[in-house]
Design a protein around this motif. Structure first.
Motif, mmCIF file in Angstrom:
data_model
loop_
_atom_site.group_PDB
_atom_site.id
_atom_site.type_symbol
_atom_site.label_atom_id
_atom_site.label_comp_id
_atom_site.label_asym_id
_atom_site.label_seq_id
_atom_site.Cartn_x
_atom_site.Cartn_y
_atom_site.Cartn_z
ATOM 1 N N SER A 169 0.821 -1.201 0.000
ATOM 2 C CA SER A 169 0.000 0.000 0.000
ATOM 3 C C SER A 169 0.862 1.261 0.000
ATOM 4 N N SER A 170 1.962 1.225 0.723
ATOM 5 C CA SER A 170 2.836 2.395 0.769
ATOM 6 C C SER A 170 3.493 2.632 -0.587
ATOM 7 N N TYR A 171 3.861 1.543 -1.269
ATOM 8 C CA TYR A 171 4.442 1.676 -2.607
ATOM 9 C C TYR A 171 3.416 2.253 -3.582
ATOM 10 N N LEU A 172 2.174 1.807 -3.457
ATOM 11 C CA LEU A 172 1.111 2.292 -4.336
ATOM 12 C C LEU A 172 0.868 3.782 -4.107
ATOM 13 N N ALA A 173 0.817 4.177 -2.853
ATOM 14 C CA ALA A 173 0.601 5.592 -2.545
ATOM 15 C C ALA A 173 1.755 6.442 -3.070
ATOM 16 N N GLU A 174 2.970 5.923 -2.954
ATOM 17 C CA GLU A 174 4.149 6.647 -3.445
ATOM 18 C C GLU A 174 4.105 6.785 -4.972
ATOM 19 N N ALA A 175 3.702 5.702 -5.660
ATOM 20 C CA ALA A 175 3.628 5.717 -7.126
ATOM 21 C C ALA A 175 2.562 6.706 -7.599
ATOM 22 N N ARG A 176 1.417 6.715 -6.926
ATOM 23 C CA ARG A 176 0.345 7.621 -7.325
ATOM 24 C C ARG A 176 0.740 9.081 -7.085
ATOM 25 N N GLU A 177 1.471 9.311 -6.020
ATOM 26 C CA GLU A 177 1.919 10.669 -5.736
ATOM 27 C C GLU A 177 2.895 11.156 -6.802
ATOM 28 N N ALA A 178 3.815 10.252 -7.219
ATOM 29 C CA ALA A 178 4.788 10.604 -8.259
ATOM 30 C C ALA A 178 4.085 10.871 -9.588
ATOM 31 N N PHE A 179 3.076 10.050 -9.883
ATOM 32 C CA PHE A 179 2.329 10.221 -11.133
ATOM 33 C C PHE A 179 1.582 11.553 -11.134
ATOM 34 N N ASN A 180 0.937 11.887 -10.036
ATOM 35 C CA ASN A 180 0.165 13.130 -9.953
ATOM 36 C C ASN A 180 1.049 14.372 -10.030
ATOM 37 N N LEU A 181 2.295 14.237 -9.603
ATOM 38 C CA LEU A 181 3.228 15.349 -9.738
ATOM 39 C C LEU A 181 3.591 15.566 -11.210
ATOM 40 N N ALA A 182 3.737 14.440 -11.943
ATOM 41 C CA ALA A 182 4.092 14.517 -13.370
ATOM 42 C C ALA A 182 2.897 14.873 -14.237
ATOM 43 N N CYS A 183 1.733 14.345 -13.887
ATOM 44 C CA CYS A 183 0.509 14.559 -14.686
ATOM 45 C C CYS A 183 -0.655 14.960 -13.782
ATOM 46 N N PRO A 184 -0.701 16.177 -13.343
ATOM 47 C CA PRO A 184 -1.797 16.618 -12.461
ATOM 48 C C PRO A 184 -3.167 16.458 -13.129
#
Length: 249
Positions: free
Chosen positions: A5-20
């Motif tokens: 779950s922590s990896y998923l949250a980290e991945a989604r955060e990185a994605f949202n930074l790149a593609c808001p």
């Protein structure tokens, strides 16, 4: 489970930074994640273009039709197998890579490392082969759709006496045969760069409109279709519309 779950949250955060505001509708679709990231990278490349030629090239090669050749069956029997040199040049032109040594063309112009001059040179033999190949593909596509067609039909000419590139031997729509005339214009030519660096396919669409004016004397008896493409892969509006009709035929 918590580690996942922590990896998923980290991945989604990185994605949202790149593609808001572009998170996929389906979180389980790899393609939706990739498409958003690729679109973002493309836009960054376009925005950071340092010349009109680079911008026009990127806009053209990002159109859907410019990548159709990558989906073609590589067969020498139907003319879709590219030799090593042709493939190298094709990819190099689209990437904006250096594909040759600078030299003086026999027309008197200087040819740079990117090879753009040969796409528009009036003395380039490649212009005629491109035109012939384009018409060959259109005719074979019609024949495959059970619509027999001929190239350069006799007895049919525009106002200046020149013949169209092809005609169907049976009605295409509304009881009338199809007549087409193809043209391939250079995306990066000085006469086109002002519009192609703003929107993809504009040079091809402009060429199609010019074809319609030249063939306005036959449009009452035939369905006339100008088929405009550009050297960097984008198509004109009429070409895209005709391709859609042909695909559903």
């Amino acid at each position: 489970m918590s580690e996942t779950s922590s990896y998923l949250a980290e991945a989604r955060e990185a994605f949202n930074l790149a593609c808001p505001s572009k998170e996929p509708v389906s979180l389980f679709s790899q393609r939706q994640w990739d498409d958003a990231l690729c679109a973002n990278v493309l836009q960054e490349l376009i925005n950071s273009s340092t010349s009109a030629k680079d911008r026009a090239r990127l806009l053209a090669v990002s159109t859907r039709e410019s990548s159709y050749w990558l989906q073609a069956l590589p067969s020498k029997h139907i003319g879709t197998l590219l030799d090593h040199l042709t493939l190298t040049i094709t990819v190099g032109l689209r990437l904006g890579a250096r594909i040759q040594q600078p030299h003086l063309c026999h027309c008197g112009e200087t040819v740079d490392v990117y090879g753009h001059h040969s796409l528009a040179c009036a003395k380039s033999a490649g212009r005629f082969s491109r035109h012939a190949s384009l018409n060959g593909v259109i005719r074979r596509s019609l024949v495959t759709a059970k619509v027999p067609a001929v190239l350069e039909p006799n007895g049919l000419a525009r106002s200046d006496g020149k013949r169209p590139d092809g005609m169907t031997l049976v009605p295409w729509k509304q009881g009338r045969s199809l007549v087409w005339d193809a043209t391939c214009v250079d995306t990066l030519a000085l006469s086109h760069i002002q519009v192609t660096s703003v929107a993809a396919g504009t040079a091809a669409t402009k060429a199609e409109r010019a074809k319609r004016r030249k063939y306005e004397n036959i449009e009452n008896n035939f369905i006339f279709v100008p088929f405009g493409v550009e050297t960097m892969g984008s198509w004109g509006e009429d070409a895209r519309s005709f391709f859609k009709d042909l695909r559903s035929a």
